[in-house]
Enzyme design. Structure first.
Site, PDB file in Angstrom:
ATOM      1  N   CYS B 158      71.981  25.232 130.668  1.00  0.00           N
ATOM      2  CA  CYS B 158      72.100  26.679 130.886  1.00  0.00           C
ATOM      3  C   CYS B 158      71.186  27.200 131.989  1.00  0.00           C
ATOM      4  O   CYS B 158      71.266  28.367 132.351  1.00  0.00           O
ATOM      5  CB  CYS B 158      71.828  27.418 129.587  1.00  0.00           C
ATOM      6  N   HIS B 297      67.082  35.835 129.961  1.00  0.00           N
ATOM      7  CA  HIS B 297      68.031  34.785 129.586  1.00  0.00           C
ATOM      8  C   HIS B 297      68.859  35.279 128.404  1.00  0.00           C
ATOM      9  O   HIS B 297      70.079  35.227 128.438  1.00  0.00           O
ATOM     10  CB  HIS B 297      67.291  33.490 129.253  1.00  0.00           C
ATOM     11  N   GLU B 308      61.874  34.562 123.740  1.00  0.00           N
ATOM     12  CA  GLU B 308      61.739  35.105 125.100  1.00  0.00           C
ATOM     13  C   GLU B 308      60.903  36.386 125.080  1.00  0.00           C
ATOM     14  O   GLU B 308      60.057  36.595 125.953  1.00  0.00           O
ATOM     15  CB  GLU B 308      63.120  35.375 125.720  1.00  0.00           C
ATOM     16  N   LYS B 329      74.264  38.990 129.556  1.00  0.00           N
ATOM     17  CA  LYS B 329      75.138  38.282 128.609  1.00  0.00           C
ATOM     18  C   LYS B 329      75.708  39.198 127.528  1.00  0.00           C
ATOM     19  O   LYS B 329      76.680  38.843 126.872  1.00  0.00           O
ATOM     20  CB  LYS B 329      74.380  37.115 127.975  1.00  0.00           C
ATOM     21  N   HIS B 334      77.750  34.002 127.543  1.00  0.00           N
ATOM     22  CA  HIS B 334      76.856  33.038 128.183  1.00  0.00           C
ATOM     23  C   HIS B 334      77.674  32.134 129.103  1.00  0.00           C
ATOM     24  O   HIS B 334      78.443  31.283 128.644  1.00  0.00           O
ATOM     25  CB  HIS B 334      76.156  32.215 127.109  1.00  0.00           C
ATOM     26  N   PHE B 393      69.153  23.759 127.517  1.00  0.00           N
ATOM     27  CA  PHE B 393      68.970  22.557 126.697  1.00  0.00           C
ATOM     28  C   PHE B 393      68.287  21.482 127.551  1.00  0.00           C
ATOM     29  O   PHE B 393      68.498  21.397 128.762  1.00  0.00           O
ATOM     30  CB  PHE B 393      70.320  22.022 126.216  1.00  0.00           C
TER      31      PHE B 393
END
Lengths: 86, 407
Positions: B158, B297, B308, B329, B334, B393
């Protein structure tokens, strides 16, 4: 479907795949090289032909294919075209 | 050496040009709906942010379409826009024009469809491999636009698009290119990919009948991310040559930082996020109190948004409360490897317009998410410097710093 119909269908199919060539100039005798098809294009063309005409080309047999007629003959000899998808 | 953004292009669930996307974003338009591209009735997550009405025939020949995956088609579409927006790249020698692209999954639509055919003993398209490979999009952009310098693809899940943009910055600073076409692309609203993220319990599954409320970063009741797709591309070049050739300069890409958690493959980590943001701010030669806006994010997972928030608090201290934060998002889902590139365009547009797009679906915030997320309506404020976060990830954390051209 008789051989003439298969020929017309295959030429129509080839014309839809070869955008750079004037469709009216494509005949059974047209060679792949003259149609601007490189080796990868030919592999893609045969894959699409399998999908369209419901046939399965054997790898060792398609190696010698060099013109439109080779596809027409193969389809005529190997598959009842009644199962063609278009 | 200052590196600037001189071209932008985007295709997203809420718009297929920068103006369309930005107008929609400012107005909080929601791009999430039931999945249309395949029958998702057997999936637990049946919603996504899909790009609507995209016709690859508008940009590619039939032969090119046969040879490209959807992620490549989206990437080319956005790249065409960005390069035109930059006024073309003919000013530079072809060998000095580079590409640095990010994608998490690459051509997975091709992979999934070819795998399904092979498992049924059917022949597979001859371009299965060149369509699937992650560097396919970068290669096609180069081929179409004669970009004969470095051609790189970054796949860090991502955060791929963020790393790719950072790699572009590094290339220009190192003198290895004069212009870089960079960004991210993703098209993985797909049966296997959705099922894979479902298996990790990463996706929202509780809003299938209420899709418009599913992507809800920082909000109470969020239950996972919503899959999205799209592409965003920037053109980067050195400021002095950009000025000399008369290019429009949208922003300066001032800093890039990345850090790996090296702890867990999928769990977020405060320290890694703080390290990436710190590195980007230091790289930009500024201090944390210069940051006015963060494009977060913020994927809408229960854990990620809290981590976050805590990372921002830890790094910025009291200044965290002065920073406007928003989550793109919330409107598009996403978009994986494209998300940081799309977030970068949102950040640049915020600097240019003095408007921050809202985080929608934020009627009531999670008590642990206690910063200013521009809830539900756009926020007007003069901004000089923006940060864009992307976490992926593999423990990847990426931050980019953009500033107004004259800052």
């Amino acid at each position: 479907m008789n051989t003439e119909n298969i020929e017309a269908k295959v030429i129509e199919f080839i014309a839809s795949k070869v955008e750079e060539v004037d469709a009216s100039t494509i005949t059974a005798e047209s060679e792949f090289e003259a149609l601007g098809l490189d080796s990868m294009d030919r592999v893609q063309l045969l894959f699409d032909a399998e999908e369209t005409f419901g046939v399965t080309f054997k790898d060792d047999e398609v190696k010698s294919f060099h013109c439109v007629k080779d596809i027409i003959d193969y389809i005529s000899n190997h598959q009842p075209v009644s199962s063609a998808k278009n | 050496m200052r590196i600037v953004v001189t071209g932008m292009g985007i295709v997203s669930p809420i718009g297929s040009s920068v103006d369309e996307f930005w107008n929609a974003a400012i107005n909080g338009i929601n791009g999430i709906g039931p999945i249309k591209s395949f029958d998702a009735s057997n999936n637990r997550s049946r919603i996504a942010g899909e790009v609507k009405d995209f016709d690859p025939k508008s940009l590619l020949s039939n032969k090119q379409i046969e040879q490209t995956d959807r992620f490549t088609q989206l990437a080319v579409y956005a790249a065409n826009q960005a390069i035109i927006d930059a006024g073309g790249l003919d000013h530079y020698e072809p060998r000095r024009r580079a590409v640095s692209l990010g994608s998490g999954m690459g051509g997975f639509a091709t992979f999934e469809s070819s795998a399904e055919r092979r498992l049924k003993n059917r022949s597979i398209p001859p371009f299965t491999v060149p369509r699937t490979m992650a560097n396919s999009a970068a290669a096609w952009i180069a081929t179409i636009h004669e970009l004969k310098g470095a051609n790189l693809t970054c796949s860090t899940a991502c955060s791929s698009g963020g790393n790719a943009i950072g790699m572009g910055l590094d290339m220009l600073r190192a003198g290895k290119a004069d212009a870089v076409v960079t960004g991210g692309a993703e098209a993985c609203v797909l049966p296997l990919t959705i099922s894979g993220f479902e298996a990790l319990y990463a996706l929202s599954t509780g809003f299938n009948d209420n899709a418009q409320h599913a992507s809800r970063p920082f909000a109470k009741g969020r239950d996972g991310f919503v899959m999205g797709e799209g592409a965003a591309i920037l053109v980067l070049e050195k400021e002095d040559t950009a000025i000399r050739r008369g290019a429009s300069i949208y922003a300066q890409l001032a800093g890039y930082g990345c850090a790996c958690d090296a702890a867990h493959l999928v769990a977020p980590d405060i320290d890694g996020q703080v390290a990436a943001m710190t590195a980007a701010i230091q790289d930009a030669g500024i201090t944390p109190d210069s940051i006015d806006y963060i494009n977060a994010h913020a994927t809408s997972t229960p854990l990620g948004d809290v981590i976050e928030t805590k990372a921002i608090r830890q790094l910025f201290g009291k200044h965290a409360e002065n920073i406007i934060i928003s989550a793109t998002k919330s409107m598009i889902g996403h978009t994986i490897g494209a998300s940081a590139a799309i977030g970068s365009i949102a950040a640049i547009q915020s600097l240019r317009t003095g408007m921050v797009h809202p985080t929608i679906n934020l009627e009531e915030a999670d008590p642990e998410c206690d910063l200013n997320y521009a809830p539900n309506t756009a926020f007007a404020k003069t901004l000089n410097t923006a940060l864009c976060n992307a976490f992926g990830f593999g423990g990847n954390n990426v931050s980019l710093v953009f500033s107004k051209p004259n800052v």
